[in-house]
Design an enzyme around this catalytic site. Structure first.
Site, mmCIF file in Angstrom:
data_model
loop_
_atom_site.group_PDB
_atom_site.id
_atom_site.type_symbol
_atom_site.label_atom_id
_atom_site.label_comp_id
_atom_site.label_asym_id
_atom_site.label_seq_id
_atom_site.Cartn_x
_atom_site.Cartn_y
_atom_site.Cartn_z
ATOM 1 N N ARG A 150 7.561 3.711 0.948
ATOM 2 C CA ARG A 150 7.312 4.829 0.426
ATOM 3 C C ARG A 150 6.341 5.994 0.965
ATOM 4 N NH1 ARG A 150 6.364 0.465 -3.141
ATOM 5 N NH2 ARG A 150 8.083 0.185 -4.583
ATOM 6 N N LYS A 175 2.796 1.126 -4.910
ATOM 7 C CA LYS A 175 3.202 1.732 -6.375
ATOM 8 C C LYS A 175 2.461 1.005 -7.345
ATOM 9 C CE LYS A 175 7.003 3.234 -9.224
ATOM 10 N NZ LYS A 175 8.663 3.211 -9.183
ATOM 11 N N HIS A 249 12.102 10.342 -0.216
ATOM 12 C CA HIS A 249 12.518 8.953 -0.937
ATOM 13 C C HIS A 249 13.817 8.345 -0.709
ATOM 14 C CE1 HIS A 249 10.767 5.925 -3.610
ATOM 15 N NE2 HIS A 249 12.077 5.864 -4.278
ATOM 16 N N ARG A 252 14.289 5.651 1.542
ATOM 17 C CA ARG A 252 14.288 4.269 1.360
ATOM 18 C C ARG A 252 15.313 3.801 0.661
ATOM 19 N NH1 ARG A 252 9.892 0.826 -0.627
ATOM 20 N NH2 ARG A 252 10.240 -0.035 -2.809
ATOM 21 N N HIS A 283 9.144 -4.405 -4.175
ATOM 22 C CA HIS A 283 9.642 -4.470 -5.651
ATOM 23 C C HIS A 283 8.904 -5.581 -6.451
ATOM 24 C CE1 HIS A 283 13.584 -1.788 -4.584
ATOM 25 N NE2 HIS A 283 12.511 -0.998 -5.135
ATOM 26 N N TYR A 292 20.772 -1.142 -6.427
ATOM 27 C CA TYR A 292 21.630 -0.312 -5.443
ATOM 28 C C TYR A 292 23.086 -0.615 -5.398
ATOM 29 C CZ TYR A 292 17.115 1.267 -3.728
ATOM 30 O OH TYR A 292 15.872 1.725 -3.755
#
Length: 321
Positions: A150, A175, A249, A252, A283, A292
Site C-alpha cells: 500500500r 492498515k 492502489h 496492489r 490481509h 479478486y
C-alpha cells in the site's frame, strides 16, 4: 434445511455459491440474496435469460430497501453473471455503473504489461531537471507493482527496514497495525539497491531515516504519491480528459491478480496458497484475497475452468465405480 434453487438458473446458482464457499468465503449475505433471486425468477416464469433489466428489477422491487442495499443486491447478481457467462456466452455483461452509490469504490484497474512499461517510462519525464525525483517514483511504482504494498506502507519504510543484503522488507505502519516480513524479487532488489546508492549520493545528510526521500531530503507523504501518480498517468496516456484513470492502489490489485493467474496456469493449488498470499499482502482474512478471483473476469474464467475440470474428473471417477 438448506435452500435448493429451482429456477432456470438453479444449477448455475448452486455451483457458483459452492465455488465461492470452496474459495474460503463465508458468502452468507450473497448466498441469501441469490436464493431470493432464484425465488424471484420462479415467480416470473416467462423470463428465460439473465438481462440488465432483470437484474435491476430484482434489485429494486422491494421499496423498503435503501439505495445502498439495492446496489449491493444488483452487484451480487452482476458478479454471478460473470460466472454464468463462462458457461452461457450469450449472457450480456451487466454495467457496473447501474445503481452505483456515490461512495462506492471504482472497480480495480488491472494494469497490462505495456501500461506498466508506459507508467515507468513516464517517471523520466516527470521533472527532467531533477532526474532523482523521477528515479524515486520509478522505484516506488516498481516496488508497489512487484510486492502489492500500500502507499502508506511504502512511505513508512525506513532504511533500517530494507535489508539490501537479503532482499527482505520489514513493513510497518500497516492498515491493521501489524508488522510483516516481505521478501522481494531479485530484480526488485537490484532496483532498490541502485536507488539507495544514488539517494545517498544526492542526500548525504538526510533529515529523516526514511528510505524514499523527496527533493528536500524529507520523507515522502502519501498525498504526494497520489498527486504525483495522477500526473504520471496523464503523461503515460492512462488518464482521460475528464480526469478519470487508474489509481496507485490498483498496482496492489494488479499484483494479486497476476500472481493468482500465474498459479492457475501452473496448475497449483490456488486455494491452498491463498493464505500465504494474504499474509504476504497483509490481509487479515484470506477471503479478502479470494475476492479478486470473482472481481476480475480473467481469474473468474480460470477458476471456473479449474472447478469444471474437477467436477468432470469427479464424475468420471463415480461413473467408473
Amino acid at each position: 434445511m438448506s435452500y435448493k434453487c429451482r429456477s432456470f438458473l438453479a444449477a448455475y446458482l448452486e455451483s457458483y455459491i459452492n465455488l465461492r464457499r470452496k474459495l474460503g468465503c463465508q458468502f452468507r449475505q450473497q448466498a441469501n440474496t441469490l436464493h431470493e433471486f432464484d425465488r424471484y425468477l420462479c415467480k416470473h416464469e416467462s423470463v428465460a435469460k439473465l438481462t440488465q433489466d432483470l437484474a435491476v428489477d430484482f434489485a429494486t422491487y422491494r421499496p423498503e430497501l435503501s439505495s445502498k442495499h439495492c446496489a449491493n443486491r444488483y452487484n451480487f447478481v452482476r458478479n454471478f453473471s460473470r460466472y454464468l457467462a463462462a458457461f452461457e456466452p450469450e449472457t450480456p455483461p451487466l454495467s457496473p455503473k447501474v445503481l452505483c452509490p456515490q461512495n462506492t469504490q471504482p472497480p480495480a484497474h488491472i494494469y497490462t504489461e505495456s501500461e506498466l512499461a508506459l507508467l515507468l517510462q513516464s517517471t523520466m519525464k516527470l521533472t527532467p531537471q531533477h532526474p532523482m525525483r523521477g528515479l524515486t517514483f520509478r522505484t516506488i511504482i516498481g516496488l508497489a507493482a512487484s510486492t502489492g504494498l500500500r502507499n502508506v506502507e511504502v512511505v513508512n519504510l525506513d532504511k533500517a527496514d530494507v535489508d539490501l543484503g537479503s532482499g527482505v522488507l520489514l513493513v510497518r505502519g500497516t492498515k491493521f497495525h501489524k508488522e510483516r516480513i516481505v521478501p522481494v524479487h531479485p530484480t526488485t532488489l537490484v532496483e532498490l539497491t541502485s536507488y539507495a546508492r544514488l539517494r545517498d549520493v544526492s542526500f548525504p545528510e538526510p533529515q529523516t531515516p526514511a528510505f524514499f526521500l523527496n527533493m528536500r531530503g524529507c520523507r515522502i507523504q502519501t498525498h504526494t504519491i497520489q498527486c504525483t501518480f495522477w500526473r504520471l498517468t496523464q503523461i503515460a496516456g492512462l488518464r482521460d480528459e475528464s480526469g478519470k484513470g487508474p489509481r496507485f492502489h490498483d498496482l496492489r490489485h494488479t499484483f494479486a491478480v497476476k500472481r493468482m493467474a500465474r498459479w492457475y496456469r501452473e496448475g497449483v493449488d490456488v486455494q491452498g496458497l491463498l493464505p500465504l498470499l494474504a499474509t504476504y499482502m497483509g490481509h487479515v482474512h484470506y477471503s479478502n484475497t479470494a475476492y479478486y478471483i470473482t472481481a476480475v473476469p480473467e481469474l473468474m474464467e480460470l477458476a471456473t475452468q479449474r472447478y469444471q475440470t474437477a467436477q468432470n474428473t469427479s464424475g468420471d471417477v463415480e461413473a467408473s465405480k
